[in-house]
Design an enzyme around this catalytic site. Sequence first.
Site, short mmCIF file in Angstrom:
data_model
loop_
_atom_site.label_atom_id
_atom_site.label_comp_id
_atom_site.label_asym_id
_atom_site.label_seq_id
_atom_site.Cartn_x
_atom_site.Cartn_y
_atom_site.Cartn_z
N TYR A 140 -21.71 32.96 -75.97
CA TYR A 140 -21.37 34.35 -75.65
C TYR A 140 -19.87 34.60 -75.87
O TYR A 140 -19.48 35.50 -76.62
CB TYR A 140 -21.75 34.65 -74.21
CG TYR A 140 -21.52 36.07 -73.77
CD1 TYR A 140 -22.32 37.12 -74.26
CD2 TYR A 140 -20.52 36.39 -72.86
CE1 TYR A 140 -22.11 38.42 -73.84
CE2 TYR A 140 -20.32 37.70 -72.44
CZ TYR A 140 -21.11 38.71 -72.93
OH TYR A 140 -20.91 40.01 -72.52
N PRO A 269 -15.30 31.25 -64.13
CA PRO A 269 -13.90 31.54 -63.86
C PRO A 269 -13.67 31.88 -62.37
O PRO A 269 -14.51 32.51 -61.75
CB PRO A 269 -13.58 32.76 -64.73
CG PRO A 269 -14.85 33.21 -65.33
CD PRO A 269 -15.93 32.23 -65.01
N1 LIG Z 1 -22.53 44.66 -68.07
C1 LIG Z 1 -21.36 44.06 -68.07
O1 LIG Z 1 -20.80 43.81 -67.01
C2 LIG Z 1 -20.69 43.72 -69.38
C3 LIG Z 1 -19.45 43.06 -69.32
C4 LIG Z 1 -18.83 42.74 -70.52
C5 LIG Z 1 -19.38 43.08 -71.72
N2 LIG Z 1 -20.57 43.72 -71.75
C6 LIG Z 1 -21.15 44.04 -73.07
O2 LIG Z 1 -21.72 45.33 -73.09
C7 LIG Z 1 -22.91 45.33 -73.90
C8 LIG Z 1 -24.06 45.87 -73.10
O3 LIG Z 1 -24.26 45.08 -71.96
P1 LIG Z 1 -25.38 45.39 -70.88
O4 LIG Z 1 -24.84 44.99 -69.57
O5 LIG Z 1 -25.88 46.77 -71.07
O6 LIG Z 1 -26.46 44.29 -71.29
P2 LIG Z 1 -28.03 44.43 -71.56
O7 LIG Z 1 -28.55 43.06 -71.75
O8 LIG Z 1 -28.65 45.28 -70.50
O9 LIG Z 1 -28.07 45.24 -72.92
C9 LIG Z 1 -27.95 44.61 -74.17
C10 LIG Z 1 -28.99 45.21 -75.09
O10 LIG Z 1 -28.88 44.61 -76.37
C11 LIG Z 1 -30.18 44.34 -76.86
N3 LIG Z 1 -30.11 43.26 -77.85
C12 LIG Z 1 -29.81 41.95 -77.65
N4 LIG Z 1 -29.85 41.26 -78.80
C13 LIG Z 1 -30.20 42.17 -79.76
C14 LIG Z 1 -30.42 42.06 -81.17
N5 LIG Z 1 -30.28 40.90 -81.82
N6 LIG Z 1 -30.79 43.19 -81.83
C15 LIG Z 1 -30.93 44.37 -81.19
N7 LIG Z 1 -30.74 44.52 -79.86
C16 LIG Z 1 -30.37 43.43 -79.16
C17 LIG Z 1 -30.96 43.94 -75.61
O11 LIG Z 1 -32.35 44.03 -75.78
C18 LIG Z 1 -30.43 44.95 -74.60
O12 LIG Z 1 -31.15 46.15 -74.62
C19 LIG Z 1 -23.10 43.89 -74.37
O13 LIG Z 1 -22.58 43.79 -75.68
C20 LIG Z 1 -22.28 43.08 -73.42
O14 LIG Z 1 -21.81 41.90 -74.02
C21 LIG Z 1 -21.25 44.04 -70.61
#
Ligand SMILES: NC(=O)c1ccc[n+]([C@@H]2O[C@H](COP(=O)([O-])OP(=O)(O)OC[C@H]3O[C@@H](n4cnc5c(N)ncnc54)[C@H](O)[C@@H]3O)[C@@H](O)[C@H]2O)c1
Length: 308
Positions: A140, A269
């Site tokens: 990740y 962390p």
């Molecule tokens: N929620 C947090 O606290 C947080 C913190 C840092 C970064 N982020 C980033 O924000 C974004 C959204 O996070 P979230 O919390 O909504 O997570 P989430 O897991 O709820 O949403 C991620 C979405 O991406 C889709 N996905 C995964 N792999 C895929 C692929 N190969 N093709 C198409 N779709 C795919 C999943 O099905 C899901 O709907 C992510 O990129 C995550 O890394 C989130």
Amino acid sequence: MVTGGAGFIGSHISERLLDQGHEVLVVDNFYSSSRRNLVHLIDHPNFELMRHDVTFPLYVEVDEIYHLACPASPIYYQRDPVQTTKTSVHGSINMLGLAKRTGAKILLSSTSEVYGDPQVHPQTEDYWGNVNPIGIRSCYDEGKRCAETLFFDYRRQHDLGIKVARIFNTYGPRMQPNDGRVVSNFIVQALAGDPITIYGDGSQTRSFCFVDDMVDGLMGLMATDHDVTGPINIGNPVEFTMLELAELVLELTGSASQIEHRPLPQDDPTRRRPDITRARDTLGWEPRAQLRDGLERTIEYFTALPAS
Ligand SMILES: NC(=O)c1ccc[n+]([C@@H]2O[C@H](COP(=O)([O-])OP(=O)(O)OC[C@H]3O[C@@H](n4cnc5c(N)ncnc54)[C@H](O)[C@@H]3O)[C@@H](O)[C@H]2O)c1
């Protein structure tokens, strides 16, 4: 277009874009989400849902891309770590290629995990991080670091309109109930009357940003001029210990659950807090929701969630 639009943050962005009168295409393979997050949008005349894995190329006509597709919680991203890296790296290459062909602006949802176990507090965007390249979180962390590299190389090589947001811990309605993230974990455990599990002694801190504030920040960044690329921290700088969070959840749910301590997982962390000076200066953004209010709305959501 919102990749990962069926996920927690993506579904809120999609909803807000529709409210503002935009046409929205959600692209998602439901790797870490379900259609439940979008059922209320499915019949909207400006909404379209496409099941697609971003590790494969995509040919559509769009003018703005929120590139969020990537599992965000350790339980999901460690389930198939090779796919996680592919999603970040191949997925970004494919979406950047699409942005290049269509001339669309493209925003990456990067993460505070690019700072790893930071040796600088709070984290400013010019800190390069302290990341283990071969650990169980690396798929990740390093995947996102490489995605950032790709975004900046597309900018330097092709002058693409890129925006890189480094998202810190975000919480709110539509988090998955059992994906191991601390806020949803504590709420689900408290509502079920199960013990609240704290890893370590609970003195490690996190900062929590309510999802509405996060959406404001991401959309504010997307709306900036071509010369604003980021990276830009978006998160809440107010730190809470895990013990404080657990106690607040217990108070707001009125639960009689006990707190139970477990060993700390690898590479967890101990502290993380964003310096959001850049977001304040560039976007005029800062979080507004108080943790107590955001937690109340999240608890309401989990209370109403049908058992599955
Ligand atoms: N929620 C947090 O606290 C947080 C913190 C840092 C970064 N982020 C980033 O924000 C974004 C959204 O996070 P979230 O919390 O909504 O997570 P989430 O897991 O709820 O949403 C991620 C979405 O991406 C889709 N996905 C995964 N792999 C895929 C692929 N190969 N093709 C198409 N779709 C795919 C999943 O099905 C899901 O709907 C992510 O990129 C995550 O890394 C989130």
